[in-house]
Scaffold this motif. Structure first.
Motif, short mmCIF file in Angstrom:
data_model
loop_
_atom_site.label_atom_id
_atom_site.label_comp_id
_atom_site.label_asym_id
_atom_site.label_seq_id
_atom_site.Cartn_x
_atom_site.Cartn_y
_atom_site.Cartn_z
N GLY A 23 0.78 -1.22 0.00
CA GLY A 23 0.00 0.00 0.00
C GLY A 23 0.82 1.28 0.00
O GLY A 23 2.04 1.27 -0.17
N ASP A 24 0.08 2.39 0.20
CA ASP A 24 0.67 3.73 0.13
C ASP A 24 0.64 4.49 1.45
O ASP A 24 1.50 5.33 1.67
CB ASP A 24 -0.08 4.57 -0.91
CG ASP A 24 -0.01 3.99 -2.31
OD1 ASP A 24 1.07 3.51 -2.70
OD2 ASP A 24 -1.05 4.02 -3.02
N TYR A 25 -0.35 4.22 2.31
CA TYR A 25 -0.52 4.98 3.54
C TYR A 25 -0.80 4.03 4.70
O TYR A 25 -1.55 3.06 4.57
CB TYR A 25 -1.71 5.96 3.41
CG TYR A 25 -1.53 6.94 2.29
CD1 TYR A 25 -0.82 8.13 2.48
CD2 TYR A 25 -2.05 6.67 1.03
CE1 TYR A 25 -0.65 9.01 1.44
CE2 TYR A 25 -1.88 7.56 -0.02
CZ TYR A 25 -1.18 8.73 0.19
OH TYR A 25 -0.99 9.60 -0.84
N GLN A 26 -0.18 4.37 5.85
CA GLN A 26 -0.31 3.53 7.03
C GLN A 26 -0.13 4.40 8.27
O GLN A 26 0.70 5.31 8.28
CB GLN A 26 0.78 2.47 6.97
CG GLN A 26 0.88 1.55 8.14
CD GLN A 26 2.07 0.60 7.97
OE1 GLN A 26 3.18 1.05 7.75
NE2 GLN A 26 1.81 -0.69 8.06
N ASP A 27 -0.89 4.13 9.29
CA ASP A 27 -0.71 4.78 10.59
C ASP A 27 0.29 3.92 11.36
O ASP A 27 0.03 2.75 11.62
CB ASP A 27 -2.05 4.85 11.33
CG ASP A 27 -1.96 5.55 12.67
OD1 ASP A 27 -0.84 5.70 13.22
OD2 ASP A 27 -3.02 5.94 13.19
N VAL B 284 -8.17 -0.52 -0.81
CA VAL B 284 -7.85 0.15 -2.06
C VAL B 284 -8.86 1.28 -2.22
O VAL B 284 -10.06 1.05 -2.32
CB VAL B 284 -7.90 -0.82 -3.26
CG1 VAL B 284 -7.61 -0.08 -4.56
CG2 VAL B 284 -6.92 -1.97 -3.06
N LEU B 285 -8.34 2.51 -2.22
CA LEU B 285 -9.20 3.70 -2.33
C LEU B 285 -9.06 4.26 -3.74
O LEU B 285 -7.98 4.72 -4.13
CB LEU B 285 -8.79 4.74 -1.30
CG LEU B 285 -9.62 6.03 -1.28
CD1 LEU B 285 -11.08 5.73 -0.92
CD2 LEU B 285 -9.02 7.03 -0.29
N ILE B 286 -10.15 4.20 -4.49
CA ILE B 286 -10.15 4.64 -5.88
C ILE B 286 -10.79 6.01 -5.97
O ILE B 286 -11.91 6.22 -5.50
CB ILE B 286 -10.92 3.64 -6.78
CG1 ILE B 286 -10.32 2.24 -6.66
CG2 ILE B 286 -10.90 4.11 -8.23
CD1 ILE B 286 -11.16 1.28 -5.91
N GLU B 287 -10.04 6.95 -6.57
CA GLU B 287 -10.55 8.30 -6.75
C GLU B 287 -11.48 8.31 -7.95
O GLU B 287 -11.05 8.43 -9.09
CB GLU B 287 -9.40 9.28 -6.94
CG GLU B 287 -8.53 9.43 -5.72
CD GLU B 287 -7.35 10.35 -5.95
OE1 GLU B 287 -6.93 10.54 -7.11
OE2 GLU B 287 -6.84 10.88 -4.96
N ASN B 288 -12.76 8.13 -7.68
CA ASN B 288 -13.78 8.16 -8.72
C ASN B 288 -15.12 8.37 -8.05
O ASN B 288 -15.70 7.43 -7.50
CB ASN B 288 -13.79 6.86 -9.53
CG ASN B 288 -14.72 6.94 -10.71
OD1 ASN B 288 -15.91 7.22 -10.55
ND2 ASN B 288 -14.20 6.72 -11.91
N GLY B 289 -15.62 9.59 -8.07
CA GLY B 289 -16.87 9.92 -7.42
C GLY B 289 -18.09 9.37 -8.13
O GLY B 289 -19.16 9.25 -7.55
N GLU C 187 -9.78 9.02 7.52
CA GLU C 187 -10.96 8.35 8.10
C GLU C 187 -10.74 6.83 8.13
O GLU C 187 -11.06 6.18 9.13
CB GLU C 187 -12.21 8.69 7.30
CG GLU C 187 -12.67 10.11 7.45
CD GLU C 187 -13.77 10.49 6.45
OE1 GLU C 187 -14.25 11.63 6.54
OE2 GLU C 187 -14.14 9.67 5.60
N ILE C 188 -10.24 6.27 7.06
CA ILE C 188 -10.02 4.82 6.98
C ILE C 188 -8.99 4.39 8.02
O ILE C 188 -9.19 3.41 8.74
CB ILE C 188 -9.58 4.42 5.56
CG1 ILE C 188 -10.72 4.65 4.56
CG2 ILE C 188 -9.10 2.96 5.54
CD1 ILE C 188 -10.29 4.62 3.10
N VAL D 128 -3.78 1.74 3.35
CA VAL D 128 -4.55 2.26 2.22
C VAL D 128 -3.65 2.31 0.99
O VAL D 128 -2.54 2.82 1.04
CB VAL D 128 -5.10 3.68 2.52
CG1 VAL D 128 -5.83 4.24 1.31
CG2 VAL D 128 -6.01 3.66 3.74
N ASP D 129 -4.15 1.76 -0.09
CA ASP D 129 -3.48 1.82 -1.39
C ASP D 129 -4.34 2.70 -2.29
O ASP D 129 -5.45 2.32 -2.64
CB ASP D 129 -3.34 0.41 -1.97
CG ASP D 129 -2.46 0.35 -3.20
OD1 ASP D 129 -1.72 1.31 -3.47
OD2 ASP D 129 -2.49 -0.69 -3.88
N ARG D 130 -3.84 3.90 -2.63
CA ARG D 130 -4.63 4.87 -3.39
C ARG D 130 -4.46 4.64 -4.89
O ARG D 130 -3.37 4.42 -5.38
CB ARG D 130 -4.17 6.30 -3.06
CG ARG D 130 -5.01 7.37 -3.75
CD ARG D 130 -4.39 8.74 -3.57
NE ARG D 130 -3.09 8.83 -4.23
CZ ARG D 130 -2.91 9.11 -5.52
NH1 ARG D 130 -3.95 9.30 -6.31
NH2 ARG D 130 -1.70 9.20 -6.02
#
Length: 131
Positions: free
Chosen positions: A12-16, A60-65, A122-123, A24-26
Motif C-alpha cells: 500500500g501507500d498509507y499507514q498509521d 484500495v481507495l479509488i478516486e472516482n466519485g 478516516e479509513i 490504504v493503497d490509493r
C-alpha cells in the motif's frame, strides 16, 4: 496538521504507524486500477497475498466519485473498449474485484478526488478504533 514519514511500505501507500495492520493503497482512477488488475495483475495479486499473509487489512481507495460502490463498478465504461474488444468491461472488473475481496480480504472503496486525503485519514482512524 498530520505528521508523516515518507518511506517504502511492505504494501500500500498509507499507514498509521500506531496501527500498522490497516493500509490504504490509493488509485488515482478506475483506469489505474484497471491497469493493476489487468496488466500488472501478478504484482497486484502478490501485494494482496502479502498483506493477507501478514494479517494486514488492505483498503484500495479509488478516486472516482461517479462509481461510488463496488456494485457500481458494473456500470463503469472502460474507455479502452473503443480501441480493443479485449479490454475489460465494468462487469468483468467487478467480478475480479469481488474475487480479490473474497480471497484476500481487500476492501475497495471510492471517493471524490477532493476528499482523498480526508478519506484516507478516516479509513486509518477507523482501523485504529477496530484494532
Amino acid at each position: 496538521g498530520v505528521r508523516f514519514v515518507r518511506t517504502k511500505l511492505l504494501v500500500g501507500d498509507y499507514q498509521d504507524l500506531e496501527q500498522p495492520m490497516v493500509v490504504v493503497d490509493r488509485k488515482a482512477s478506475m483506469g489505474e486500477l484497471y491497469g493493476n488488475l489487468c496488466h500488472d495483475h501478478k504484482r497486484f495479486q502478490a501485494e494482496c497475498e502479502r498483506a493477507h499473509g501478514l494479517g494486514i487489512r488492505l483498503v484500495v481507495l479509488i478516486e472516482n466519485g461517479r462509481v461510488g460502490t463496488l456494485e457500481g463498478v458494473r456500470a463503469w465504461k472502460n474507455p479502452r473498449l473503443k480501441y480493443t474488444p479485449y479490454a475489460w468491461d465494468g462487469d468483468r472488473m467487478y467480478k475480479v474485484m469481488q474475487t480479490m475481496q473474497k480471497k484476500y480480504g481487500v476492501a475497495f472503496l471510492f471517493c471524490d478526488k477532493r476528499r482523498t486525503a480526508r478519506r484516507i485519514l478516516e479509513i486509518l482512524e477507523a482501523g485504529a478504533r477496530e484494532g
